[in-house]
Design an enzyme around this catalytic site. Structure first.
Site, PDB file in Angstrom:
ATOM      1  CD  GLU A   1      40.509  65.841  71.093  1.00 43.98           C
ATOM      2  OE1 GLU A   1      40.686  66.961  71.612  1.00 43.98           O
ATOM      3  OE2 GLU A   1      39.530  65.560  70.392  1.00 43.98           O
TER       4      GLU A   1
ATOM      5  NE  ARG B   1      25.956  81.031  81.572  1.00 50.42           N
ATOM      6  CZ  ARG B   1      25.466  81.009  80.325  1.00 50.42           C
ATOM      7  NH1 ARG B   1      25.500  79.899  79.608  1.00 50.42           N
ATOM      8  NH2 ARG B   1      24.949  82.079  79.783  1.00 50.42           N
TER       9      ARG B   1
HETATM   10  P1  FAD Z   1      28.366  74.168  76.014  1.00 48.70           P
HETATM   11  O1  FAD Z   1      29.484  75.030  76.437  1.00 48.70           O
HETATM   12  O2  FAD Z   1      27.430  73.674  77.060  1.00 48.70           O
HETATM   13  O3  FAD Z   1      27.560  74.973  74.903  1.00 48.70           O
HETATM   14  C1  FAD Z   1      26.681  74.316  74.007  1.00 48.70           C
HETATM   15  C2  FAD Z   1      25.787  75.333  73.311  1.00 48.70           C
HETATM   16  O4  FAD Z   1      24.765  75.758  74.186  1.00 48.70           O
HETATM   17  C3  FAD Z   1      26.495  76.608  72.854  1.00 48.70           C
HETATM   18  O5  FAD Z   1      25.860  77.048  71.680  1.00 48.70           O
HETATM   19  C4  FAD Z   1      26.234  77.555  73.992  1.00 48.70           C
HETATM   20  O6  FAD Z   1      26.349  78.908  73.584  1.00 48.70           O
HETATM   21  C5  FAD Z   1      24.835  77.149  74.419  1.00 48.70           C
HETATM   22  N1  FAD Z   1      24.551  77.287  75.846  1.00 48.70           N
HETATM   23  C6  FAD Z   1      25.345  76.982  76.892  1.00 48.70           C
HETATM   24  N2  FAD Z   1      24.714  77.184  78.054  1.00 48.70           N
HETATM   25  C7  FAD Z   1      23.475  77.616  77.749  1.00 48.70           C
HETATM   26  C8  FAD Z   1      22.329  77.957  78.498  1.00 48.70           C
HETATM   27  N3  FAD Z   1      22.344  77.918  79.836  1.00 48.70           N
HETATM   28  N4  FAD Z   1      21.215  78.325  77.833  1.00 48.70           N
HETATM   29  C9  FAD Z   1      21.191  78.364  76.494  1.00 48.70           C
HETATM   30  N5  FAD Z   1      22.242  78.039  75.709  1.00 48.70           N
HETATM   31  C10 FAD Z   1      23.355  77.670  76.334  1.00 48.70           C
HETATM   32  N6  FAD Z   1      31.920  65.978  71.852  1.00 48.70           N
HETATM   33  C11 FAD Z   1      31.770  64.733  72.357  1.00 48.70           C
HETATM   34  O7  FAD Z   1      30.655  64.185  72.311  1.00 48.70           O
HETATM   35  N7  FAD Z   1      32.822  64.055  72.903  1.00 48.70           N
HETATM   36  C12 FAD Z   1      34.052  64.610  72.998  1.00 48.70           C
HETATM   37  O8  FAD Z   1      34.983  63.972  73.501  1.00 48.70           O
HETATM   38  C13 FAD Z   1      34.248  65.935  72.506  1.00 48.70           C
HETATM   39  N8  FAD Z   1      35.447  66.559  72.606  1.00 48.70           N
HETATM   40  C14 FAD Z   1      35.582  67.856  72.187  1.00 48.70           C
HETATM   41  C15 FAD Z   1      36.797  68.524  72.383  1.00 48.70           C
HETATM   42  C16 FAD Z   1      36.971  69.848  71.983  1.00 48.70           C
HETATM   43  C17 FAD Z   1      38.292  70.534  72.242  1.00 48.70           C
HETATM   44  C18 FAD Z   1      35.903  70.523  71.334  1.00 48.70           C
HETATM   45  C19 FAD Z   1      36.077  71.942  70.839  1.00 48.70           C
HETATM   46  C20 FAD Z   1      34.682  69.878  71.142  1.00 48.70           C
HETATM   47  C21 FAD Z   1      34.497  68.549  71.573  1.00 48.70           C
HETATM   48  N9  FAD Z   1      33.274  67.881  71.429  1.00 48.70           N
HETATM   49  C22 FAD Z   1      33.127  66.602  71.919  1.00 48.70           C
HETATM   50  C23 FAD Z   1      32.140  68.530  70.749  1.00 48.70           C
HETATM   51  C24 FAD Z   1      31.195  69.237  71.734  1.00 48.70           C
HETATM   52  O9  FAD Z   1      30.607  68.295  72.592  1.00 48.70           O
HETATM   53  C25 FAD Z   1      30.132  69.944  70.918  1.00 48.70           C
HETATM   54  O10 FAD Z   1      30.689  71.031  70.219  1.00 48.70           O
HETATM   55  C26 FAD Z   1      28.879  70.344  71.676  1.00 48.70           C
HETATM   56  O11 FAD Z   1      27.871  70.645  70.728  1.00 48.70           O
HETATM   57  C27 FAD Z   1      29.058  71.546  72.594  1.00 48.70           C
HETATM   58  O12 FAD Z   1      29.788  71.219  73.694  1.00 48.70           O
HETATM   59  P2  FAD Z   1      30.292  72.372  74.723  1.00 48.70           P
HETATM   60  O13 FAD Z   1      30.963  71.681  75.825  1.00 48.70           O
HETATM   61  O14 FAD Z   1      31.015  73.425  74.003  1.00 48.70           O
HETATM   62  O15 FAD Z   1      28.843  72.898  75.204  1.00 48.70           O
END
Ligand code: FAD
Length: 285
Positions: free
Chosen positions: A18, A161
């Site tokens: 990455e 999900r």
């Molecule tokens: P989600 O999977 O959507 O979850 C976010 C939160 O919401 C979780 O607490 C989940 O339990 C909750 N949730 C999900 N769906 C619902 C729902 N329907 N109702 C209520 N709660 C819900 N960030 C960046 O900005 N840019 C990047 O390039 C980036 N790269 C990353 C790469 C990796 C490998 C990782 C692990 C993280 C990265 N992040 C990046 C950080 C990431 O964007 C954050 O951790 C963010 O806060 C959560 O993203 P997610 O895709 O896991 O969100």
């Protein structure tokens, strides 16, 4: 024995790397020399993160396309739904597809301070991407639970999900507690997630920065790790050696537990990741 272990690993391990988009010319040079060096290790793919502000987003698009065109590596952009309409996200995805990009890391993104829009969750983005084209989609997982999740179980159900919406790969947040990762992997299997839970490996060269990141991300810093970095605030060389040694110990134990794919948070540097891969038997052909 260690001999046998090294022999067993040879050719068995897949790696991905990455990077983040460079902010200036100097950083751009560092990035490209790292990409060229790490390319020789035949990574499964490399990925480029996506920021919260629009300037950085454009850079992600262009870095990804450049990697693809200049090196032939499989380059995967990270994409988030922050501050974008579904129509804009579809356009971005279609543009990637038209440029030969087949893999995307789909995320919700970190919510900027003062952001009031309804979050577009990663599962929503996965479904949107699936509606555009047949991408390979990676999503994020949190062995130590995402800080905003209601509970560990709710977070696990959210990962399921994302898979059910069409994601086919999982990359974890960085971690140092291997037993906890292994329990998390078991829980993923027990809920019917059959994708590999690819550990995100962060070689820690800046312990102070790690402490800040760990506080924001809910990742625990074990005491043994803190002890390793004691007294090294002004000593980058020793910190680098410690970083390689710690990351190596982790990948060795994980590989003994059957982990075959590793995702490295390179921070755009090649040295440590290269050395760790070398010892894992991941070498130029
Ligand atoms: P989600 O999977 O959507 O979850 C976010 C939160 O919401 C979780 O607490 C989940 O339990 C909750 N949730 C999900 N769906 C619902 C729902 N329907 N109702 C209520 N709660 C819900 N960030 C960046 O900005 N840019 C990047 O390039 C980036 N790269 C990353 C790469 C990796 C490998 C990782 C692990 C993280 C990265 N992040 C990046 C950080 C990431 O964007 C954050 O951790 C963010 O806060 C959560 O993203 P997610 O895709 O896991 O969100």
């Amino acid at each position: 024995t260690l001999n046998q272990h090294v022999a067993d690993l040879n050719g068995q391990i897949n790696v991905s790397f990455e990077f983040f988009p460079p902010k200036n010319e100097k950083m751009e040079e560092t990035l490209w020399s790292s990409i060229h060096r790490l390319k020789t290790l035949n990574p499964k793919f490399v990925s480029v993160t996506y920021g919260a502000n629009s300037g950085e987003r454009e850079r992600t698009h262009s870095v990804v396309k450049n990697i693809k065109q200049k090196t032939g590596l499989e380059a995967a952009p990270h994409l988030t739904g922050i501050d974008a309409t579904p129509e804009q996200l579809k356009e971005i995805a279609q543009d990637y597809w038209n440029n030969g990009i087949r893999r995307i890391v789909a995320l919700r993104g970190d919510i900027p301070a003062g952001y009031t829009k309804t979050p577009f969750y990663a599962s929503d983005l996965v479904a949107l991407l699936r509606s555009v084209a047949d991408f390979d989609i990676s999503v994020a997982a949190y062995p130590e639970v995402h800080p905003e999740a209601k509970s560990a179980q709710a977070d696990l159900i959210n990962l399921k999900r994302k898979i059910d919406a069409g994601a086919n790969h999982v990359i974890t947040q960085f971690f140092f507690d291997i037993d906890n990762y292994l329990r998390f992997r078991d829980r993923c299997a027990s809920i019917g997630i059959d994708a590999e839970i690819v550990p995100g490996i962060l070689p820690v060269t800046n312990f102070k920065q790690l402490q800040r990141m760990a506080a924001l991300t809910n990742v625990k810093i074990p005491n043994w790790l803190a002890v390793n970095y004691e007294g090294l605030d002004e000593d980058q060389t020793t910190r680098n050696l410690v970083a390689a040694s710690v990351a190596l110990d982790m990948v060795r134990v994980l590989s003994r537990e059957g982990v075959k794919d590793f995702h490295f948070y390179t921070l755009n540097r090649s040295e440590l990741t290269y050395a760790i891969c070398h010892i894992l038997g991941v070498r130029p052909k």
